[in-house]
Write a protein that holds these residues in place. Structure first.
Motif, PDB file in Angstrom:
ATOM      1  N   TYR A 105       7.695 -20.821   6.235  1.00 31.10           N
ATOM      2  CA  TYR A 105       7.054 -21.851   5.414  1.00 31.10           C
ATOM      3  C   TYR A 105       7.865 -23.147   5.322  1.00 31.10           C
ATOM      4  CZ  TYR A 105       4.783 -24.221   1.570  1.00 31.10           C
ATOM      5  OH  TYR A 105       4.163 -25.175   0.796  1.00 31.10           O
ATOM      6  N   PRO A 106       9.173 -23.105   4.951  1.00 30.94           N
ATOM      7  CA  PRO A 106       9.908 -24.381   4.882  1.00 30.94           C
ATOM      8  C   PRO A 106      10.065 -25.059   6.235  1.00 30.94           C
ATOM      9  CG  PRO A 106      11.387 -22.517   4.509  1.00 30.94           C
ATOM     10  CD  PRO A 106       9.992 -21.973   4.515  1.00 30.94           C
ATOM     11  N   LEU A 107      10.078 -24.270   7.302  1.00 32.02           N
ATOM     12  CA  LEU A 107      10.181 -24.850   8.646  1.00 32.02           C
ATOM     13  C   LEU A 107       8.891 -25.570   9.023  1.00 32.02           C
ATOM     14  CD1 LEU A 107      11.900 -21.807  10.400  1.00 32.02           C
ATOM     15  CD2 LEU A 107      12.991 -23.916   9.612  1.00 32.02           C
ATOM     16  N   ARG A 108       7.766 -24.952   8.662  1.00 30.70           N
ATOM     17  CA  ARG A 108       6.469 -25.601   8.908  1.00 30.70           C
ATOM     18  C   ARG A 108       6.380 -26.892   8.108  1.00 30.70           C
ATOM     19  NH1 ARG A 108       1.633 -23.219  10.535  1.00 30.70           N
ATOM     20  NH2 ARG A 108       2.512 -21.139  10.157  1.00 30.70           N
ATOM     21  N   SER A 109       6.826 -26.838   6.846  1.00 36.83           N
ATOM     22  CA  SER A 109       6.793 -28.040   5.994  1.00 36.83           C
ATOM     23  C   SER A 109       7.681 -29.150   6.547  1.00 36.83           C
ATOM     24  CB  SER A 109       7.242 -27.695   4.571  1.00 36.83           C
ATOM     25  OG  SER A 109       6.381 -26.737   4.005  1.00 36.83           O
ATOM     26  N   ALA A 110       8.781 -28.746   7.209  1.00 36.91           N
ATOM     27  CA  ALA A 110       9.713 -29.730   7.777  1.00 36.91           C
ATOM     28  C   ALA A 110       9.283 -30.201   9.160  1.00 36.91           C
ATOM     29  CB  ALA A 110      11.120 -29.127   7.854  1.00 36.91           C
ATOM     30  N   GLY A 111       8.167 -29.670   9.673  1.00 32.51           N
ATOM     31  CA  GLY A 111       7.616 -30.140  10.941  1.00 32.51           C
ATOM     32  C   GLY A 111       8.238 -29.536  12.189  1.00 32.51           C
ATOM     33  N   TRP A 112       8.878 -28.368  12.061  1.00 33.97           N
ATOM     34  CA  TRP A 112       9.455 -27.726  13.241  1.00 33.97           C
ATOM     35  C   TRP A 112       8.345 -27.277  14.184  1.00 33.97           C
ATOM     36  CZ3 TRP A 112      14.480 -24.538  13.219  1.00 33.97           C
ATOM     37  CH2 TRP A 112      15.446 -25.143  12.410  1.00 33.97           C
ATOM     38  N   PRO A 113       8.487 -27.466  15.498  1.00 31.79           N
ATOM     39  CA  PRO A 113       7.478 -26.971  16.444  1.00 31.79           C
ATOM     40  C   PRO A 113       7.436 -25.441  16.428  1.00 31.79           C
ATOM     41  CG  PRO A 113       9.403 -27.831  17.612  1.00 31.79           C
ATOM     42  CD  PRO A 113       9.595 -28.169  16.166  1.00 31.79           C
ATOM     43  N   LYS A 114       6.283 -24.879  16.796  1.00 31.86           N
ATOM     44  CA  LYS A 114       6.058 -23.437  16.640  1.00 31.86           C
ATOM     45  C   LYS A 114       7.099 -22.589  17.374  1.00 31.86           C
ATOM     46  CE  LYS A 114       2.539 -19.847  16.771  1.00 31.86           C
ATOM     47  NZ  LYS A 114       3.540 -18.818  17.004  1.00 31.86           N
ATOM     48  N   ALA A 115       7.418 -22.927  18.599  1.00 31.15           N
ATOM     49  CA  ALA A 115       8.355 -22.100  19.369  1.00 31.15           C
ATOM     50  C   ALA A 115       9.734 -22.068  18.700  1.00 31.15           C
ATOM     51  CB  ALA A 115       8.471 -22.620  20.797  1.00 31.15           C
ATOM     52  N   LYS A 116      10.185 -23.229  18.260  1.00 29.17           N
ATOM     53  CA  LYS A 116      11.488 -23.312  17.588  1.00 29.17           C
ATOM     54  C   LYS A 116      11.444 -22.593  16.250  1.00 29.17           C
ATOM     55  CE  LYS A 116      14.960 -26.755  16.221  1.00 29.17           C
ATOM     56  NZ  LYS A 116      15.215 -28.177  15.964  1.00 29.17           N
ATOM     57  N   ARG A 117      10.309 -22.732  15.570  1.00 26.19           N
ATOM     58  CA  ARG A 117      10.121 -22.077  14.274  1.00 26.19           C
ATOM     59  C   ARG A 117      10.161 -20.557  14.427  1.00 26.19           C
ATOM     60  NH1 ARG A 117       5.332 -24.637  12.777  1.00 26.19           N
ATOM     61  NH2 ARG A 117       4.047 -22.867  13.340  1.00 26.19           N
ATOM     62  N   ASP A 118       9.435 -20.035  15.408  1.00 25.08           N
ATOM     63  CA  ASP A 118       9.387 -18.589  15.636  1.00 25.08           C
ATOM     64  C   ASP A 118      10.770 -18.029  15.968  1.00 25.08           C
ATOM     65  OD1 ASP A 118       6.691 -18.671  15.149  1.00 25.08           O
ATOM     66  OD2 ASP A 118       6.097 -18.473  17.257  1.00 25.08           O
ATOM     67  N   ALA A 119      11.526 -18.771  16.765  1.00 26.24           N
ATOM     68  CA  ALA A 119      12.869 -18.321  17.136  1.00 26.24           C
ATOM     69  C   ALA A 119      13.782 -18.288  15.915  1.00 26.24           C
ATOM     70  CB  ALA A 119      13.445 -19.234  18.213  1.00 26.24           C
ATOM     71  N   ARG A 120      13.685 -19.301  15.058  1.00 24.60           N
ATOM     72  CA  ARG A 120      14.521 -19.360  13.854  1.00 24.60           C
ATOM     73  C   ARG A 120      14.160 -18.241  12.881  1.00 24.60           C
ATOM     74  NH1 ARG A 120      19.365 -20.266  11.691  1.00 24.60           N
ATOM     75  NH2 ARG A 120      19.290 -21.241   9.642  1.00 24.60           N
ATOM     76  N   VAL A 121      12.872 -17.969  12.731  1.00 20.11           N
ATOM     77  CA  VAL A 121      12.424 -16.894  11.836  1.00 20.11           C
ATOM     78  C   VAL A 121      12.967 -15.548  12.318  1.00 20.11           C
ATOM     79  CG1 VAL A 121      10.402 -15.585  11.055  1.00 20.11           C
ATOM     80  CG2 VAL A 121      10.377 -18.091  10.991  1.00 20.11           C
ATOM     81  N   ALA A 122      12.860 -15.295  13.625  1.00 16.04           N
ATOM     82  CA  ALA A 122      13.371 -14.038  14.177  1.00 16.04           C
ATOM     83  C   ALA A 122      14.880 -13.924  13.984  1.00 16.04           C
ATOM     84  CB  ALA A 122      13.013 -13.936  15.661  1.00 16.04           C
ATOM     85  N   GLU A 123      15.587 -15.032  14.191  1.00 18.34           N
ATOM     86  CA  GLU A 123      17.041 -15.043  14.021  1.00 18.34           C
ATOM     87  C   GLU A 123      17.429 -14.693  12.582  1.00 18.34           C
ATOM     88  OE1 GLU A 123      20.682 -18.364  14.078  1.00 18.34           O
ATOM     89  OE2 GLU A 123      18.624 -18.967  14.526  1.00 18.34           O
ATOM     90  N   LEU A 124      16.726 -15.274  11.607  1.00 23.13           N
ATOM     91  CA  LEU A 124      17.064 -15.051  10.208  1.00 23.13           C
ATOM     92  C   LEU A 124      16.654 -13.666   9.738  1.00 23.13           C
ATOM     93  CD1 LEU A 124      16.238 -18.574   8.811  1.00 23.13           C
ATOM     94  CD2 LEU A 124      18.477 -17.476   8.814  1.00 23.13           C
ATOM     95  N   LEU A 125      15.491 -13.186  10.179  1.00 20.95           N
ATOM     96  CA  LEU A 125      15.084 -11.833   9.802  1.00 20.95           C
ATOM     97  C   LEU A 125      16.055 -10.801  10.364  1.00 20.95           C
ATOM     98  CD1 LEU A 125      11.195 -11.979  10.154  1.00 20.95           C
ATOM     99  CD2 LEU A 125      12.542 -11.886   8.042  1.00 20.95           C
ATOM    100  N   ASP A 126      16.559 -11.054  11.551  1.00 17.96           N
ATOM    101  CA  ASP A 126      17.566 -10.177  12.138  1.00 17.96           C
ATOM    102  C   ASP A 126      18.861 -10.256  11.321  1.00 17.96           C
ATOM    103  OD1 ASP A 126      18.537  -8.392  14.224  1.00 17.96           O
ATOM    104  OD2 ASP A 126      19.736 -10.082  14.907  1.00 17.96           O
ATOM    105  N   PHE A 127      19.225 -11.449  10.906  1.00 17.79           N
ATOM    106  CA  PHE A 127      20.455 -11.638  10.132  1.00 17.79           C
ATOM    107  C   PHE A 127      20.424 -10.849   8.822  1.00 17.79           C
ATOM    108  CE2 PHE A 127      22.913 -13.924   6.877  1.00 17.79           C
ATOM    109  CZ  PHE A 127      24.165 -13.929   7.471  1.00 17.79           C
ATOM    110  N   VAL A 128      19.263 -10.831   8.155  1.00 21.29           N
ATOM    111  CA  VAL A 128      19.164 -10.111   6.872  1.00 21.29           C
ATOM    112  C   VAL A 128      18.745  -8.652   7.062  1.00 21.29           C
ATOM    113  CG1 VAL A 128      18.706 -12.240   5.583  1.00 21.29           C
ATOM    114  CG2 VAL A 128      16.772 -10.831   6.372  1.00 21.29           C
TER     115      VAL A 128
END
Length: 202
Positions: A105-128
């Protein structure tokens, strides 16, 4: 990174002044962890809201990353606030979005493109430790899992500061320990400056 100088916050209700934060001064250097401990009603959450600019001081100063946000117009405060992530006591997840959707959600609000957004979400979900729960909705998650999703969401845009406002008070002792261990990892691995607001002395 964060500096308060004689910060005071009071409210006037029905002609009577109530002081929530009274003459508070402290410094938090970049990469440090500060715990603010006090009983319920002591003004801890108000202090957090002063740091992220959701409240303005009645007097005194609040510097965040070199900017005195006291008295700044809201549009300028919003720019500073982008560098701060928040973790809440009641998780504040969107019930209609999956774990991945909440983090995105905050990445979408900040205008991140979908591919970059998906990669960041996966990275963070893996981190936690919740990559396998990416498609689960909040009502399918435990309290500890919800809070870890909240932490992932707070970290989404790489904030320099993380404010944890009573982030463990709704959790059992074992889960609390897990969340605090995760916050230590965030600090150690990302260098994030963390302010933990809590009434739990231990």
């Amino acid at each position: 990174m964060i500096q308060l100088d004689r910060a005071r916050k009071s409210y006037v209700v029905d002609g009577r002044e109530t002081v929530a934060v009274d003459d508070v001064s402290f410094d938090v250097r970049r990469g440090e962890i500060l715990a603010i401990v006090g009983h319920s009603g002591a003004g801890k959450s108000t202090l957090a809201r002063l740091i992220n600019g959701l409240e303005t001081v009645t007097s005194g100063h609040v510097w965040v990353d070199g900017v005195d946000i006291a008295g700044l117009p809201e549009r300028r405060v919003r720019v500073v606030r982008r560098g701060t992530g928040m973790i809440f006591q009641q998780f504040n997840l969107f019930s209609s979005r999956t774990a991945a959707g909440n983090v995105a959600y905050p990445l979408r609000s900040a205008g991140w493109p979908k591919a970059k957004r998906d990669a960041r979400v996966a990275e963070l979900l893996d981190f936690v430790g919740l990559l396998d729960r990416a498609h689960a909705y909040p009502d399918q998650l435990s309290g500890g899992q919800k809070q870890r999703i909240g932490i992932a969401r707070a970290l989404a845009t790489n904030p320099a500061i993380l404010l944890a406002d009573e982030a463990t008070s709704a959790l059992d002792p074992t889960t609390t320990a897990d969340v605090l261990t995760l916050l230590r990892r965030v600090n150690r691995e990302f260098g994030t400056t963390i302010v933990v607001i809590t009434h739990e002395l231990d």
